[in-house]
Motif scaffolding. Sequence first.
Motif, PDB file in Angstrom:
ATOM      1  N   GLY A  96       0.821  -1.218   0.000  1.00 48.25           N
ATOM      2  CA  GLY A  96       0.000   0.000   0.000  1.00 48.25           C
ATOM      3  C   GLY A  96       0.848   1.259   0.000  1.00 48.25           C
ATOM      4  N   HIS A  97       2.174   1.107  -0.211  1.00 47.51           N
ATOM      5  CA  HIS A  97       3.076   2.263  -0.190  1.00 47.51           C
ATOM      6  C   HIS A  97       3.632   2.590  -1.577  1.00 47.51           C
ATOM      7  N   THR A  98       4.000   3.847  -1.729  1.00 39.31           N
ATOM      8  CA  THR A  98       4.627   4.309  -2.966  1.00 39.31           C
ATOM      9  C   THR A  98       6.028   3.707  -3.097  1.00 39.31           C
ATOM     10  N   ILE A  99       6.415   3.398  -4.316  1.00 41.91           N
ATOM     11  CA  ILE A  99       7.807   2.991  -4.552  1.00 41.91           C
ATOM     12  C   ILE A  99       8.401   3.968  -5.566  1.00 41.91           C
ATOM     13  N   ASN A 100       9.512   4.561  -5.205  1.00 39.54           N
ATOM     14  CA  ASN A 100      10.195   5.516  -6.075  1.00 39.54           C
ATOM     15  C   ASN A 100      11.648   5.066  -6.203  1.00 39.54           C
ATOM     16  N   ILE A 101      12.031   4.632  -7.400  1.00 40.80           N
ATOM     17  CA  ILE A 101      13.378   4.088  -7.599  1.00 40.80           C
ATOM     18  C   ILE A 101      14.136   4.941  -8.625  1.00 40.80           C
ATOM     19  N   ALA A 102      15.310   5.412  -8.249  1.00 36.49           N
ATOM     20  CA  ALA A 102      16.076   6.276  -9.149  1.00 36.49           C
ATOM     21  C   ALA A 102      16.885   5.461 -10.166  1.00 36.49           C
ATOM     22  N   ASP A 103      17.372   4.292  -9.746  1.00 38.59           N
ATOM     23  CA  ASP A 103      18.165   3.470 -10.656  1.00 38.59           C
ATOM     24  C   ASP A 103      17.660   2.025 -10.577  1.00 38.59           C
ATOM     25  N   ALA A 104      16.729   1.718 -11.456  1.00 38.60           N
ATOM     26  CA  ALA A 104      15.991   0.455 -11.362  1.00 38.60           C
ATOM     27  C   ALA A 104      16.895  -0.780 -11.358  1.00 38.60           C
ATOM     28  N   TYR A 105      17.877  -0.823 -12.284  1.00 34.79           N
ATOM     29  CA  TYR A 105      18.664  -2.048 -12.435  1.00 34.79           C
ATOM     30  C   TYR A 105      19.602  -2.326 -11.251  1.00 34.79           C
ATOM     31  N   SER A 106      19.778  -1.323 -10.374  1.00 30.79           N
ATOM     32  CA  SER A 106      20.618  -1.607  -9.198  1.00 30.79           C
ATOM     33  C   SER A 106      19.759  -1.743  -7.933  1.00 30.79           C
ATOM     34  N   ASP A 107      18.430  -1.841  -8.125  1.00 33.18           N
ATOM     35  CA  ASP A 107      17.526  -1.968  -6.963  1.00 33.18           C
ATOM     36  C   ASP A 107      16.959  -3.390  -6.923  1.00 33.18           C
ATOM     37  N   THR A 122      14.060   0.285 -18.405  1.00 27.68           N
ATOM     38  CA  THR A 122      13.661   1.198 -17.325  1.00 27.68           C
ATOM     39  C   THR A 122      14.904   1.731 -16.638  1.00 27.68           C
ATOM     40  N   THR A 123      14.902   3.035 -16.418  1.00 28.59           N
ATOM     41  CA  THR A 123      15.955   3.592 -15.573  1.00 28.59           C
ATOM     42  C   THR A 123      15.329   3.959 -14.229  1.00 28.59           C
ATOM     43  N   SER A 124      14.437   4.965 -14.249  1.00 32.12           N
ATOM     44  CA  SER A 124      13.771   5.321 -12.992  1.00 32.12           C
ATOM     45  C   SER A 124      12.307   4.883 -13.034  1.00 32.12           C
ATOM     46  N   LEU A 125      11.728   4.788 -11.845  1.00 29.62           N
ATOM     47  CA  LEU A 125      10.368   4.233 -11.762  1.00 29.62           C
ATOM     48  C   LEU A 125       9.627   4.819 -10.562  1.00 29.62           C
ATOM     49  N   PHE A 141      -0.731   2.666 -10.342  1.00 30.00           N
ATOM     50  CA  PHE A 141      -0.207   3.525 -11.416  1.00 30.00           C
ATOM     51  C   PHE A 141       1.307   3.361 -11.397  1.00 30.00           C
ATOM     52  N   GLN A 142       1.873   3.031 -12.517  1.00 31.15           N
ATOM     53  CA  GLN A 142       3.338   2.886 -12.561  1.00 31.15           C
ATOM     54  C   GLN A 142       3.920   3.701 -13.713  1.00 31.15           C
ATOM     55  N   LEU A 143       4.852   4.558 -13.384  1.00 34.27           N
ATOM     56  CA  LEU A 143       5.504   5.377 -14.411  1.00 34.27           C
ATOM     57  C   LEU A 143       6.962   4.959 -14.556  1.00 34.27           C
ATOM     58  N   ASN A 144       7.408   4.854 -15.802  1.00 37.11           N
ATOM     59  CA  ASN A 144       8.807   4.486 -16.045  1.00 37.11           C
ATOM     60  C   ASN A 144       9.488   5.596 -16.854  1.00 37.11           C
ATOM     61  N   ASN A 145      10.607   6.064 -16.390  1.00 39.57           N
ATOM     62  CA  ASN A 145      11.483   7.028 -17.083  1.00 39.57           C
ATOM     63  C   ASN A 145      10.803   8.366 -17.393  1.00 39.57           C
ATOM     64  N   PRO A 151      15.524  11.518 -12.206  1.00 34.92           N
ATOM     65  CA  PRO A 151      14.727  10.624 -11.350  1.00 34.92           C
ATOM     66  C   PRO A 151      13.419  11.302 -10.935  1.00 34.92           C
ATOM     67  N   PHE A 152      12.440  10.498 -10.531  1.00 29.19           N
ATOM     68  CA  PHE A 152      11.180  11.076 -10.049  1.00 29.19           C
ATOM     69  C   PHE A 152      11.435  11.755  -8.712  1.00 29.19           C
ATOM     70  N   ASN A 153      10.878  12.966  -8.531  1.00 26.50           N
ATOM     71  CA  ASN A 153      11.077  13.674  -7.262  1.00 26.50           C
ATOM     72  C   ASN A 153       9.796  13.668  -6.438  1.00 26.50           C
ATOM     73  N   SER A 154       9.864  14.330  -5.288  1.00 27.39           N
ATOM     74  CA  SER A 154       8.705  14.289  -4.396  1.00 27.39           C
ATOM     75  C   SER A 154       7.506  15.031  -4.988  1.00 27.39           C
ATOM     76  N   ARG A 155       7.771  15.994  -5.863  1.00 30.29           N
ATOM     77  CA  ARG A 155       6.658  16.686  -6.529  1.00 30.29           C
ATOM     78  C   ARG A 155       5.901  15.703  -7.430  1.00 30.29           C
ATOM     79  N   ASP A 156       6.665  14.876  -8.168  1.00 33.78           N
ATOM     80  CA  ASP A 156       6.030  13.860  -9.031  1.00 33.78           C
ATOM     81  C   ASP A 156       5.199  12.893  -8.192  1.00 33.78           C
ATOM     82  N   GLU A 157       5.759  12.511  -7.038  1.00 34.75           N
ATOM     83  CA  GLU A 157       5.034  11.591  -6.147  1.00 34.75           C
ATOM     84  C   GLU A 157       3.703  12.195  -5.721  1.00 34.75           C
TER      85      GLU A 157
END
Length: 375
Positions: A96-107, A122-125, A141-145, A151-157
């Motif tokens: 039920g939580h948001t996931i914000n990843i700046a570098d997908a392939y290293s997460d 995918t780079t960021s997600l 809702f899932q956004l990629n790149n 990277p996605f910031n808190s405003r995007d969130e």
Amino acid sequence: MNDEKQNSILDAQEKLNLLTEFGKQIAHHNSLDTLLGLIAQQIQKIIGVKRCFIFIKDESRNEFWSKIASGKGLKYSEIHLPLNGNNIACAVAQSGHTINIADAYSDSRFSKELDIITGFKTTSLLAVPLRNKEGKVIGVFQLNNKEDNTPFNSRDEGLLKLLATLASGNIEIAALYEEVKLANLETIYRLAVAAEYRDQHDTRTHLAHISAMCEILAKKLGFSAGEVENIKNASLLHDIGKVAIPDHILLKPGKLTPQEYELMKEHTKYSEKILKGAKSKILETAYKMSVAHHEKWDGSGYPNGLKGEEIPIEARILAVADVFDALCMNRIYKRAWPLQKAYDYIVSKAGTDFDSKVVEVFKKEFPQILKLYEK
Ligand SMILES: [Fe+2]
Ligand SMILES: [Fe+2]
């Protein structure tokens, strides 16, 4: 960062403008496909992303599906993921939580599964849950790149959470509407198959052909999208009255005697008995089509000898589609005609059996109709 802090990043005017514009765009759409497409487009525009997935939870199938995956160079497609899979949508839905990843392939939470399916790196997600009024997660809702590759910031969130809140009610209503519509259509289709199954083994093909032809003809005759849909679906019930025709007539492997033919003609009257007084638009249309599809333009048809425009236009359209397809099919009493011979027959009967206006459209659209027979 907590929710309050994220949302405070959007100022009040910004939220209001966004809400108004987004709300205006997505209101009044009860087709789930259209609605999801619009929401994806809006999100893409507002946040500036390359890919947007709207995953809808389907508990009966134990999966998430996303019909819309919009973004540059990506065609409309459908993606299915298991509800308990190792992917971001599942993780968001479960926690039920948001996931914000700046570098997908290293997460470690990121799985390449979706990238492999879609051929996209995918780079960021950023992914947020989609909740209904009761707070239950109904999708993600899932956004990629991002378009600018940052990277996605808190405003995007904050924005995405707000959009998810605004859209969830419409999505839930559209999904329910779709389910009811599907249940209705399925019932009609199964009924139609039951009615036609007794005398033809290629029933499904016949129904598919005539409903597709009715759709093509009605569209070109200027009916609205809703009316076209109605005519297309109602055509399935055109011979529902055949359920009351005795086997020795319906299944006779030869030409009917004049007396038997008279009894066969009664199927239109049985259709009338079955469908008369129907309140829904689709069954009302099915009533008109089934009762009058053997009427002829010159008044020589049955059951009422209606002439010209006395015959409902829906039935005049069906008459062309039904006769053409019947000629092109093998029946227990005849071999299939070549398509060209059947076409010539329909054209030769314009103004006598059929409405010339409908035959004109049939002629113009014949290349498209032929495609139905290539399948
Ligand atoms: Fe019929
Ligand atoms: Fe038919």
